[in-house]
Design a protein around this motif. Structure first.
Motif, PDB file in Angstrom:
ATOM      1  N   TRP A   1     -30.514 -38.799   4.538  1.00 36.60           N
ATOM      2  CA  TRP A   1     -31.468 -37.764   4.173  1.00 36.60           C
ATOM      3  C   TRP A   1     -30.673 -36.578   3.639  1.00 36.60           C
ATOM      4  O   TRP A   1     -29.580 -36.307   4.101  1.00 36.60           O
ATOM      5  N   CYS A   2     -31.212 -35.875   2.686  1.00 39.35           N
ATOM      6  CA  CYS A   2     -30.588 -34.625   2.275  1.00 39.35           C
ATOM      7  C   CYS A   2     -31.689 -33.582   2.110  1.00 39.35           C
ATOM      8  O   CYS A   2     -32.802 -33.877   1.692  1.00 39.35           O
ATOM      9  N   PHE A   3     -31.353 -32.368   2.497  1.00 46.29           N
ATOM     10  CA  PHE A   3     -32.274 -31.236   2.405  1.00 46.29           C
ATOM     11  C   PHE A   3     -31.585 -30.172   1.563  1.00 46.29           C
ATOM     12  O   PHE A   3     -30.652 -29.518   2.017  1.00 46.29           O
ATOM     13  N   VAL A   4     -32.015 -30.027   0.306  1.00 43.33           N
ATOM     14  CA  VAL A   4     -31.423 -29.058  -0.608  1.00 43.33           C
ATOM     15  C   VAL A   4     -32.451 -27.961  -0.847  1.00 43.33           C
ATOM     16  O   VAL A   4     -33.530 -28.206  -1.386  1.00 43.33           O
ATOM     17  N   SER A   5     -32.122 -26.762  -0.420  1.00 40.72           N
ATOM     18  CA  SER A   5     -33.058 -25.646  -0.512  1.00 40.72           C
ATOM     19  C   SER A   5     -32.509 -24.597  -1.455  1.00 40.72           C
ATOM     20  O   SER A   5     -32.077 -23.532  -1.048  1.00 40.72           O
ATOM     21  N   THR A   6     -32.495 -24.927  -2.736  1.00 42.88           N
ATOM     22  CA  THR A   6     -31.930 -24.009  -3.724  1.00 42.88           C
ATOM     23  C   THR A   6     -32.998 -23.243  -4.484  1.00 42.88           C
ATOM     24  O   THR A   6     -32.694 -22.528  -5.422  1.00 42.88           O
ATOM     25  N   CYS A   7     -34.244 -23.401  -4.088  1.00 47.71           N
ATOM     26  CA  CYS A   7     -35.310 -22.720  -4.810  1.00 47.71           C
ATOM     27  C   CYS A   7     -36.317 -22.158  -3.819  1.00 47.71           C
ATOM     28  O   CYS A   7     -36.378 -22.565  -2.670  1.00 47.71           O
ATOM     29  N   ASP A   8     -37.117 -21.230  -4.302  1.00 48.57           N
ATOM     30  CA  ASP A   8     -38.211 -20.698  -3.506  1.00 48.57           C
ATOM     31  C   ASP A   8     -39.479 -21.357  -4.037  1.00 48.57           C
ATOM     32  O   ASP A   8     -40.119 -20.851  -4.947  1.00 48.57           O
ATOM     33  N   SER A   9     -39.778 -22.526  -3.502  1.00 44.81           N
ATOM     34  CA  SER A   9     -40.888 -23.310  -4.017  1.00 44.81           C
ATOM     35  C   SER A   9     -42.214 -22.710  -3.578  1.00 44.81           C
ATOM     36  O   SER A   9     -42.477 -22.581  -2.383  1.00 44.81           O
ATOM     37  N   PRO A  10     -43.070 -22.333  -4.538  1.00 44.56           N
ATOM     38  CA  PRO A  10     -44.376 -21.776  -4.166  1.00 44.56           C
ATOM     39  C   PRO A  10     -45.266 -22.807  -3.461  1.00 44.56           C
ATOM     40  O   PRO A  10     -46.222 -22.449  -2.808  1.00 44.56           O
ATOM     41  N   GLY A  11     -44.913 -24.073  -3.558  1.00 43.81           N
ATOM     42  CA  GLY A  11     -45.712 -25.114  -2.912  1.00 43.81           C
ATOM     43  C   GLY A  11     -45.437 -25.252  -1.430  1.00 43.81           C
ATOM     44  O   GLY A  11     -46.188 -25.895  -0.711  1.00 43.81           O
ATOM     45  N   THR A  12     -44.347 -24.652  -0.930  1.00 43.85           N
ATOM     46  CA  THR A  12     -44.038 -24.737   0.490  1.00 43.85           C
ATOM     47  C   THR A  12     -44.540 -23.482   1.174  1.00 43.85           C
ATOM     48  O   THR A  12     -43.916 -22.430   1.121  1.00 43.85           O
ATOM     49  N   ASN A  13     -45.694 -23.608   1.820  1.00 46.33           N
ATOM     50  CA  ASN A  13     -46.324 -22.433   2.417  1.00 46.33           C
ATOM     51  C   ASN A  13     -46.772 -22.686   3.850  1.00 46.33           C
ATOM     52  O   ASN A  13     -47.652 -22.006   4.346  1.00 46.33           O
ATOM     53  N   GLY A  14     -46.194 -23.671   4.511  1.00 49.44           N
ATOM     54  CA  GLY A  14     -46.605 -24.014   5.870  1.00 49.44           C
ATOM     55  C   GLY A  14     -47.280 -25.368   5.889  1.00 49.44           C
ATOM     56  O   GLY A  14     -47.488 -25.996   4.850  1.00 49.44           O
ATOM     57  N   TRP A  15     -47.618 -25.845   7.060  1.00 48.18           N
ATOM     58  CA  TRP A  15     -48.144 -27.198   7.233  1.00 48.18           C
ATOM     59  C   TRP A  15     -49.291 -27.497   6.293  1.00 48.18           C
ATOM     60  O   TRP A  15     -50.205 -26.699   6.186  1.00 48.18           O
ATOM     61  N   PRO A  16     -49.284 -28.680   5.604  1.00 41.48           N
ATOM     62  CA  PRO A  16     -48.301 -29.756   5.614  1.00 41.48           C
ATOM     63  C   PRO A  16     -47.214 -29.623   4.542  1.00 41.48           C
ATOM     64  O   PRO A  16     -46.467 -30.552   4.305  1.00 41.48           O
ATOM     65  N   ASN A  17     -47.139 -28.462   3.907  1.00 40.19           N
ATOM     66  CA  ASN A  17     -46.155 -28.225   2.840  1.00 40.19           C
ATOM     67  C   ASN A  17     -44.912 -27.560   3.413  1.00 40.19           C
ATOM     68  O   ASN A  17     -44.752 -26.353   3.354  1.00 40.19           O
ATOM     69  N   MET A  18     -44.002 -28.389   3.957  1.00 42.60           N
ATOM     70  CA  MET A  18     -42.909 -27.868   4.760  1.00 42.60           C
ATOM     71  C   MET A  18     -41.579 -27.710   4.027  1.00 42.60           C
ATOM     72  O   MET A  18     -40.836 -26.777   4.286  1.00 42.60           O
ATOM     73  N   PHE A  19     -41.248 -28.635   3.129  1.00 41.71           N
ATOM     74  CA  PHE A  19     -39.934 -28.576   2.481  1.00 41.71           C
ATOM     75  C   PHE A  19     -39.982 -29.252   1.120  1.00 41.71           C
ATOM     76  O   PHE A  19     -40.560 -30.322   0.972  1.00 41.71           O
ATOM     77  N   HIS A  20     -39.326 -28.622   0.139  1.00 40.41           N
ATOM     78  CA  HIS A  20     -39.280 -29.172  -1.215  1.00 40.41           C
ATOM     79  C   HIS A  20     -37.860 -29.033  -1.751  1.00 40.41           C
ATOM     80  O   HIS A  20     -37.387 -27.918  -1.949  1.00 40.41           O
ATOM     81  N   SER A  21     -37.175 -30.146  -1.956  1.00 42.60           N
ATOM     82  CA  SER A  21     -35.829 -30.127  -2.553  1.00 42.60           C
ATOM     83  C   SER A  21     -35.983 -30.031  -4.071  1.00 42.60           C
ATOM     84  O   SER A  21     -35.927 -31.019  -4.784  1.00 42.60           O
ATOM     85  N   CYS A  22     -36.195 -28.826  -4.538  1.00 40.84           N
ATOM     86  CA  CYS A  22     -36.453 -28.582  -5.960  1.00 40.84           C
ATOM     87  C   CYS A  22     -35.336 -29.128  -6.827  1.00 40.84           C
ATOM     88  O   CYS A  22     -34.154 -28.913  -6.549  1.00 40.84           O
ATOM     89  N   ASN A  23     -35.708 -29.840  -7.856  1.00 40.15           N
ATOM     90  CA  ASN A  23     -34.780 -30.393  -8.843  1.00 40.15           C
ATOM     91  C   ASN A  23     -33.803 -31.417  -8.266  1.00 40.15           C
ATOM     92  O   ASN A  23     -32.806 -31.727  -8.894  1.00 40.15           O
ATOM     93  N   TYR A  24     -34.047 -31.894  -7.071  1.00 38.67           N
ATOM     94  CA  TYR A  24     -33.222 -32.926  -6.459  1.00 38.67           C
ATOM     95  C   TYR A  24     -34.132 -34.076  -6.047  1.00 38.67           C
ATOM     96  O   TYR A  24     -34.583 -34.151  -4.898  1.00 38.67           O
ATOM     97  N   GLY A  25     -34.394 -34.980  -6.965  1.00 40.30           N
ATOM     98  CA  GLY A  25     -35.314 -36.084  -6.725  1.00 40.30           C
ATOM     99  C   GLY A  25     -34.904 -37.028  -5.614  1.00 40.30           C
ATOM    100  O   GLY A  25     -35.737 -37.688  -5.024  1.00 40.30           O
TER     101      GLY A  25
END
Length: 183
Positions: A128-152
């Motif tokens: 698993w990898c968790f890359v948090s290099t962006c401030d994703s507007p889609g991550t705003n709390g449950w169920p939108n918890m984490f988005h590895s922007c630009n890292y498919g």
């Protein structure tokens, strides 16, 4: 607070032991099929869905760990079979006891930007990898918890409109199944 039914897996042979409560059953297999997991559990079934934010906040108050599951099975099974007999499938999983994970769930905040440590056991089938290099507007709390922007090939634990993408990687295999658990 009124009592609610919960799907709990008490199988002690599960990774990290028993006592996990299911918060979501999703993945690519569930695109355009998500609903209220609250209602499904009450009916004795588990299908594509997410527990409501209000219930997740209450249950996360006393939780000490979060576990994420992901599998890419090639055969069709009911979602219930994935959660009642996990030993029959090749799961990739990760867990954290970082208090910020459960605290975020309890307060309605995302995991984005928290730089938490996620443990990957040696028997997990994938990394698993968790890359948090962006401030994703889609991550705003449950169920939108984490988005590895630009890292498919990294974790996307978000539910975008018309998409149920709680997954270890961005993949469009129709049989990807995922789950979020707390205890």
């Amino acid at each position: 607070q009124q009592p609610h039914q919960m799907f709990c897996n008490m199988n002690s042979s599960l990774p990290y032991g028993a006592g996990w409560m299911l918060l979501s059953a999703g993945g690519v297999k569930c695109i355009n099929q998500t609903g209220s997991l609250n209602n499904m559990v009450a009916k004795g079934t588990v299908q594509c869905g997410y527990m409501s934010d209000s219930l997740v906040r209450v249950w996360a108050e006393g939780a000490t760990a979060v576990m994420l599951w992901d599998t890419e099975e090639t055969s069709e099974h009911s979602l219930m079979s994935y959660f009642t007999a996990p030993g029959n499938y090749s799961w990739s999983l990760t867990t954290t006891i970082d208090a910020r994970a459960t605290s975020a769930l309890a307060s309605g905040q995302p995991w984005q930007g928290l730089d938490m440590y996620w443990e990957i056991p040696p028997y997990s089938t994938n990394l698993w990898c968790f890359v948090s290099t962006c401030d994703s507007p889609g991550t705003n709390g449950w169920p939108n918890m984490f988005h590895s922007c630009n890292y498919g090939y990294c974790t996307h634990w978000v539910l975008f409109e018309h998409t149920a993408l709680h997954a270890r990687t961005v993949t469009w295999e129709s049989t990807v199944v995922s789950a979020t658990w707390i205890r």
